[in-house]
Design an enzyme around this catalytic site. Structure first.
Site, mmCIF file in Angstrom:
data_model
loop_
_atom_site.group_PDB
_atom_site.id
_atom_site.type_symbol
_atom_site.label_atom_id
_atom_site.label_comp_id
_atom_site.label_asym_id
_atom_site.label_seq_id
_atom_site.Cartn_x
_atom_site.Cartn_y
_atom_site.Cartn_z
ATOM 1 N N HIS A 106 -69.179 2.448 -41.383
ATOM 2 C CA HIS A 106 -70.479 2.885 -40.851
ATOM 3 C C HIS A 106 -71.648 2.300 -41.642
ATOM 4 C CE1 HIS A 106 -70.280 6.429 -43.715
ATOM 5 N NE2 HIS A 106 -71.569 6.256 -43.719
ATOM 6 N N ASP A 242 -62.637 4.428 -42.604
ATOM 7 C CA ASP A 242 -64.056 4.051 -42.592
ATOM 8 C C ASP A 242 -64.373 2.981 -43.641
ATOM 9 O OD1 ASP A 242 -66.792 3.978 -42.318
ATOM 10 O OD2 ASP A 242 -67.069 6.146 -42.357
ATOM 11 N N SER A 666 -72.166 6.949 -49.320
ATOM 12 C CA SER A 666 -71.230 6.293 -48.421
ATOM 13 C C SER A 666 -70.856 4.939 -48.986
ATOM 14 C CB SER A 666 -71.851 6.098 -47.046
ATOM 15 O OG SER A 666 -71.646 7.238 -46.295
HETATM 16 N N1 ARG Z 1 -71.297 11.687 -41.991
HETATM 17 C C1 ARG Z 1 -71.130 10.429 -42.660
HETATM 18 C C2 ARG Z 1 -72.440 10.012 -43.313
HETATM 19 O O1 ARG Z 1 -73.322 10.803 -43.456
HETATM 20 C C3 ARG Z 1 -70.599 9.398 -41.715
HETATM 21 C C4 ARG Z 1 -71.569 8.998 -40.678
HETATM 22 C C5 ARG Z 1 -71.028 8.025 -39.665
HETATM 23 N N2 ARG Z 1 -71.786 8.192 -38.450
HETATM 24 C C6 ARG Z 1 -71.360 8.909 -37.393
HETATM 25 N N3 ARG Z 1 -72.246 9.321 -36.519
HETATM 26 N N4 ARG Z 1 -70.113 9.184 -37.207
HETATM 27 O O2 ARG Z 1 -72.892 8.923 -43.316
HETATM 28 N N1 GLU Z 2 -71.769 9.526 -44.834
HETATM 29 C C1 GLU Z 2 -72.776 9.626 -45.842
HETATM 30 C C2 GLU Z 2 -73.565 8.349 -46.099
HETATM 31 O O1 GLU Z 2 -73.803 7.581 -45.230
HETATM 32 C C3 GLU Z 2 -72.145 10.072 -47.098
HETATM 33 C C4 GLU Z 2 -71.624 11.382 -46.881
HETATM 34 C C5 GLU Z 2 -72.539 12.418 -47.364
HETATM 35 O O2 GLU Z 2 -73.695 12.553 -46.964
HETATM 36 O O3 GLU Z 2 -71.981 13.098 -48.207
HETATM 37 O O4 GLU Z 2 -74.040 8.108 -47.163
#
Ligand code: ARG
Ligand code: GLU
Length: 734
Positions: A106, A242, A666
Site C-alpha cells: 500500500h 502487504d 507502514s
Molecule cells: N490500515 C493500514 C494503514 O493505515 C493499511 C492501509 C491500506 N489501505 C487500505 N484502504 N486497505 O496504512
Molecule cells: N497502515 C499504516 C500506514 O500506512 C500503518 C498502520 C498504522 O497506522 O498503525 O502507515
C-alpha cells in the site's frame, strides 16, 4: 506508584539480563528474581539517538540482545543506516548490498498504479523485474536516510523569554531554527532540518540524505498484497501479503543523483539480514521507522472533542463519499483503476476513526485522563507549582472556544479539499486569484506554473461522472451540518440537485482540456474566465469563508492551545518524574519495542499471534473484489510447496506484537533480538487504533507480515530468485 517501584528496580539492573526468564504471560523475572510486568515497559516511540539508559534496559528485559549502539551509531554502521523514509509517508528498509528496498504494497501503490493500464495491470497481476534493466523509474519518488541527530534545544530557545507573547515567541523560534539549520556542518548533498519534540520543549536537528532515483522492482498482485482490502483493513486475524520492492540508485560515487540510466544500485552502510526462524509468542520485536503523528498527551476535553464532535463528522462525510465511489468502481474497471488509490486512502482513515472512537470508549480513556489530571492538579497544589495551576481550566476554556471552528475546518477539509474533486480544483483556482490579488502578475505566473505542472496528474484519475453525485451529496451535508456561521450564503436554501446539474453541465473545470483553456491567457483573462465558471463561482464563496473566517480563527486559537499543551507536557514530566514519557510522533525516526503477543478483544475470546496460508484459503471467495486468490497460490498451497519458508509444514502469513506504531510506520521493519528482519509492519488491530491517543498494552497490537511469507511469494510464487540471491538469509535461533 508502581512506576517508582519499577524504576528503582531497573536502576539495580545495569548488569546484563541474560538470565531474565519468562514467568506468566505478562511478567518476567529479572536476574535479581524480581518480577516485572512487561506491560509497563512497552509502548512509546523513542528517539534512536537517546536509547542509552532506560530504553536499552527495557529492551534487554524484553529479550533484546542488542545495545543502544547497535541500533544507532553515528561513527559506525548500525541498524539505522538500513531504515529509509519512503516518499515522505511510509518507511522502508534496505535488505541487500545493492540498495534493494522493502516496503508495503500500500506504500508502493501509487507507483504501481502509475505504471498500470487496463491492458497491463500491475495492480491486478503484480510486477517482477527479473534484472536491473526491467526495473521501472518513478520520477517523483524520493527516499531519505537519517545521517545524524543532534540536540539543538538551547540554540532554538536563544532570546526566547517567558514574558513574550505567543506570536513573537513562535516567530523567534522559527528564526532560530532557520539559523541552526543554515549553520549545520554537513556535506553539500545533505540536508538539515530541525523538529520540535515534547510539544515544543525540545528541538532536534536531523542531517539527512535524499535519493531521487528509486525504481520499482517487484509487487505481488493485489489479491496477495491487498488481500482482504477494506473489509480486513485494521483487523485481526489478517492474511495480507502487504509488500512491494524498490531499489535506490546513486551516481558513480554512491551519492544522490537525479534519475539517469547511468546511475548504479546504491551501496548501503548497512542492510538487514533476514531471519528464516520466525517468531513465537513472547519473542522480542523492535519496529524502526517514521511514525507520523500521535496525540498521547491531550487533556480529557481534547480527546472528548475528537471522539464526540470531530470524528463523527468526518466519518459521516467519508461514508457518504465512499458509498458513491465504490458503486462506480464495482461497475467499471477503468474507474476502478483511476480511483483505486484515492478510494483506499479515504477508506483507510474512515475506518480507523470508527475503531478509534470505539476503543476510546471501551477503554475508558477519557475517564482515565481525568483521573490523571486530578492527580496532576493535586500535586501541583501540594507543591505549589505556580506555572501549572491554570492549565486544565485553560484547556477547558480554549477547547470550548475552538470547537465550532475546528468542526467547520474539518467539514471544509473533508468536503472541499479531500472528497469533492471539483471543489479541490476550484480551490487551486482560488489560490491563483489570491496570488494575483496579493502579488500581481509575477505571483500569478508562479502559481499558474505550479498548477499547470500538476494538472495532468490531477485529471488523469478524474471522472466527472463519479464526482458529480459526490458533490451533490457532500455539499448538501456541509450546508446541513457545518456550524451555521461558516456556511456561505450561496449554500443556504438551495436545491442541490438542480445546482449540481447546472455546475456539471457547464463548468469547464470538469475536464483537462477545459481547465487548460481556462488557464490560458493573461492574468486578467484567466481570472475573468474563472469568475464566469459556475463551479468556480460556487467554490469561491466556500473557500472565501475558509480563508477569511475559518483558518485565521482556528490558527489563532490553536496557537494558544499549543502554548498550553507545551506547558502541560513540561508539567507532566515534572510532576510525574518516574513515568515514561516519549515525545509524540512527528514523522521523525523512532524505535518502538515490544513482544509478539496475542490479545483478548472481548471477554472469553483470545486472538492468537500468527495466521497461516490456510486462513487465506478459508477466506477465499472466487472472483471476489477483495477475497479472490490467484490460482498459482492455490496450487502452491495444495502442494504444500513452501520451500525453506515453512514452519512445521505450515506457511505463516502475519503476526502481531505490542509495538506502539501509527500511520507512517507502514513498511517499517520488524526486527528480532539480534537485528535481523522478521517482518514488515503494515497495520494495527481494530480494538487498538486508539493507540494514537491512548496506548494500552493489553489490546494495542501492530500487525506485521511474516518475512517468510514475503520470501515465499518472491521465490515460489513469482520465481524471482534473482532477488532472493541478493539477500542474506540467516538462522539466529539454530
Ligand atoms: N490500515 C493500514 C494503514 O493505515 C493499511 C492501509 C491500506 N489501505 C487500505 N484502504 N486497505 O496504512
Ligand atoms: N497502515 C499504516 C500506514 O500506512 C500503518 C498502520 C498504522 O497506522 O498503525 O502507515
Amino acid at each position: 506508584m508502581r512506576y517508582i517501584k519499577l524504576y528503582v528496580l531497573l536502576g539495580l539492573l545495569l548488569i546484563s539480563c541474560k538470565t531474565v526468564q519468562e514467568t506468566a504471560t505478562n511478567t518476567i523475572r529479572t536476574p535479581k528474581q524480581q518480577i516485572v510486568d512487561t506491560r509497563e515497559i512497552q509502548g512509546g516511540m523513542w528517539i534512536p539517538s537517546l536509547l542509552e539508559g532506560m530504553n536499552e534496559q527495557e529492551m534487554q528485559l524484553l529479550g533484546s540482545k542488542m545495545t543502544a549502539k547497535d541500533i544507532y551509531d553515528v561513527n559506525n554502521s548500525s541498524l539505522k543506516d538500513a531504515i529509509v523514509h519512503f516518499n515522505g509517508g511510509c518507511t522502508s528498509e534496505i535488505i541487500s548490498p545493492n540498495g534493494l528496498l522493502l516496503t508495503n504494497h500500500h506504500c508502493g501503490y501509487g507507483a504501481i498504479q502509475s505504471h498500470s493500464s487496463v491492458e497491463n495491470d500491475y495492480l491486478k497481476d503484480g510486477f517482477w523485474a527479473m534484472s536491473y534493466e526491467e526495473e521501472l523509474a518513478n520520477p517523483s519518488m524520493s527516499v531519505t536516510f537519517i545521517k545524524r541527530i543532534d540536540d539543538v534545544t538551547s540554540q532554538v530557545f536563544e532570546g526566547v523569554t517567558d514574558d513574550m507573547d505567543e506570536v513573537s515567541k513562535s516567530k523567534l523560534i522559527d528564526q532560530n531554527i532557520n539559523k541552526v539549520a543554515k549553520a549545520t556542518q554537513k556535506e553539500e548533498w545533505q540536508d538539515a532540518n530541525v523538529k520540535s519534540f515534547y510539544k515544543g520543549n525540545q528541538y532536534l536537528l536531523f542531517v539527512t540524505e535524499t535519493f531521487n532515483d528509486v525504481r520499482l522492482v517487484g509487487a505481488p498482485p493485489s489479491s496477495i498484497g491487498k488481500f482482504g482490502a477494506d473489509t480486513d483493513n485494521w483487523m485481526w486475524p489478517r492474511h495480507t501479503g502487504d509488500f512491494s520492492m524498490f531499489r535506490i540508485y546513486a551516481d558513480a560515487n554512491n551519492k544522490p543523483a537525479a534519475y539517469s540510466k547511468d546511475n548504479v544500485p546504491y551501496k548501503p552502510n548497512h542492510y538487514l539480514p533476514i531471519s528464516l526462524d520466525g517468531v513465537e509468542e513472547g519473542d522480542f520485536t523492535l519496529v524502526f521507522g517514521f511514525p507520523g503523528r500521535t496525540n498521547e498527551y491531550l487533556p480529557a476535553v481534547g480527546v472528548d472533542q475528537i471522539v464526540n464532535v470531530l470524528n463523527p463528522a468526518k466519518i459521516e462525510v467519508r461514508e457518504e463519499a465512499l458509498k458513491i465511489v465504490d458503486s462506480y468502481m464495482r461497475k467499471d474497471p477503468e474507474i476502478k483503476i483511476k480511483y483505486a488509490s484515492k478510494y483506499a486512502s479515504i477508506a483507510n482513515y474512515w475506518k480507523k476513526w470508527i475503531g478509534e472512537n470505539q476503543g476510546i470508549e471501551k477503554s475508558n480513556a477519557i475517564e482515565k485522563k481525568k483521573e490523571l489530571e486530578s492527580e496532576f492538579s493535586k500535586i501541583v497544589e501540594e507543591k505549589d507549582l505556580a506555572g501549572y495551576k491554570t492549565l486544565l481550566s485553560d484547556f477547558e476554556k480554549l477547547y470550548k472556544e475552538i470547537e465550532s471552528v475546528s468542526l467547520a475546518r474539518d467539514y471544509w477539509i473533508e468536503v472541499a479539499y479531500r472528497n469533492v474533486e471539483l471543489l479541490a480544483i476550484t480551490f487551486r483556482g482560488f489560490q491563483l486569484e489570491q496570488a494575483y490579488l496579493r502579488g500581481g502578475e509575477p505571483a500569478f505566473e508562479n502559481a499558474k506554473q505550479s498548477i499547470l505542472g500538476r494538472l495532468e496528474g490531477m485529471y488523469k484519475n478524474y471522472s466527472a461522472v463519479v464526482d458529480k453525485p459526490v458533490f451533490e451529496k457532500l455539499v448538501g451535508l456541509y450546508a446541513a451540518k457545518a456550524p451555521k456561521e461558516y456556511v456561505p450564503q450561496n449554500m443556504q436554501g438551495v436545491d442541490f440537485s438542480k445546482l449540481t446539474d447546472e455546475i456539471y453541465a457547464t463548468s469547464k473545470l470538469t475536464s483537462l482540456e477545459g481547465a487548460k483553456e481556462v488557464l490560458s491567457g493573461s492574468a486578467e483573462e484567466v481570472i475573468k474566465k474563472l469568475n464566469e465558471d459556475k463551479a468556480y463561482v460556487f467554490g469561491k464563496e466556500l473557500h472565501t469563508v475558509f480563508y477569511n473566517k475559518i483558518e485565521p480563527k482556528f490558527q489563532e486559537l490553536n496557537l494558544q492551545l499549543e502554548a498550553v499543551q507545551k506547558q502541560y507536557m513540561k508539567g507532566l514530566m515534572e510532576v510525574f518524574p518516574t513515568k515514561r514519557f516519549f515525545p509524540d510522533a512527528n514523522s521523525t525516526l523512532r524505535v518502538t519495542y515490544g513482544q509478539v503477543r496475542g490479545y483478548e478483544p472481548r471477554d472469553g475470546m483470545y486472538y492468537g499471534t500468527t495466521t497461516y496460508l490456510k486462513g487465506v484459503m478459508e477466506k477465499y471467495v472466487p472472483g471476489d473484489y477483495e477475497f479472490d486468490v490467484p490460482q498459482k497460490l492455490i496450487d502452491l498451497y495444495n502442494a504444500k510447496d513452501y520451500g525453506q519458508y515453512a514452519e512445521n509444514g505450515k506457511m505463516p502469513v502475519c503476526f502481531i506484537g505490542t509495538n506502539h506504531t501509527t500511520g507512517g510506520n507502514s513498511g517499517s521493519p520488524a526486527i528480532d533480538a539480534y537485528g535481523n528482519l522478521i517482518g514488515l509492519n503494515f497495520d494495527r488491530v481494530w480494538e487498538g487504533t486508539m493507540s494514537d491517543m491512548n496506548y494500552d498494552p493489553d489490546i494495542c497490537r501492530n500487525i506485521m507480515v511474516d518475512v517468510r511469507y514475503v520470501l515465499f511469494i518472491i521465490d515460489k510464487y513469482a520465481g524471482a530468485s534473482n532477488l532472493i540471491n541478493e539477500m542474506t538469509l540467516v538462522h539466529p535461533k539454530k
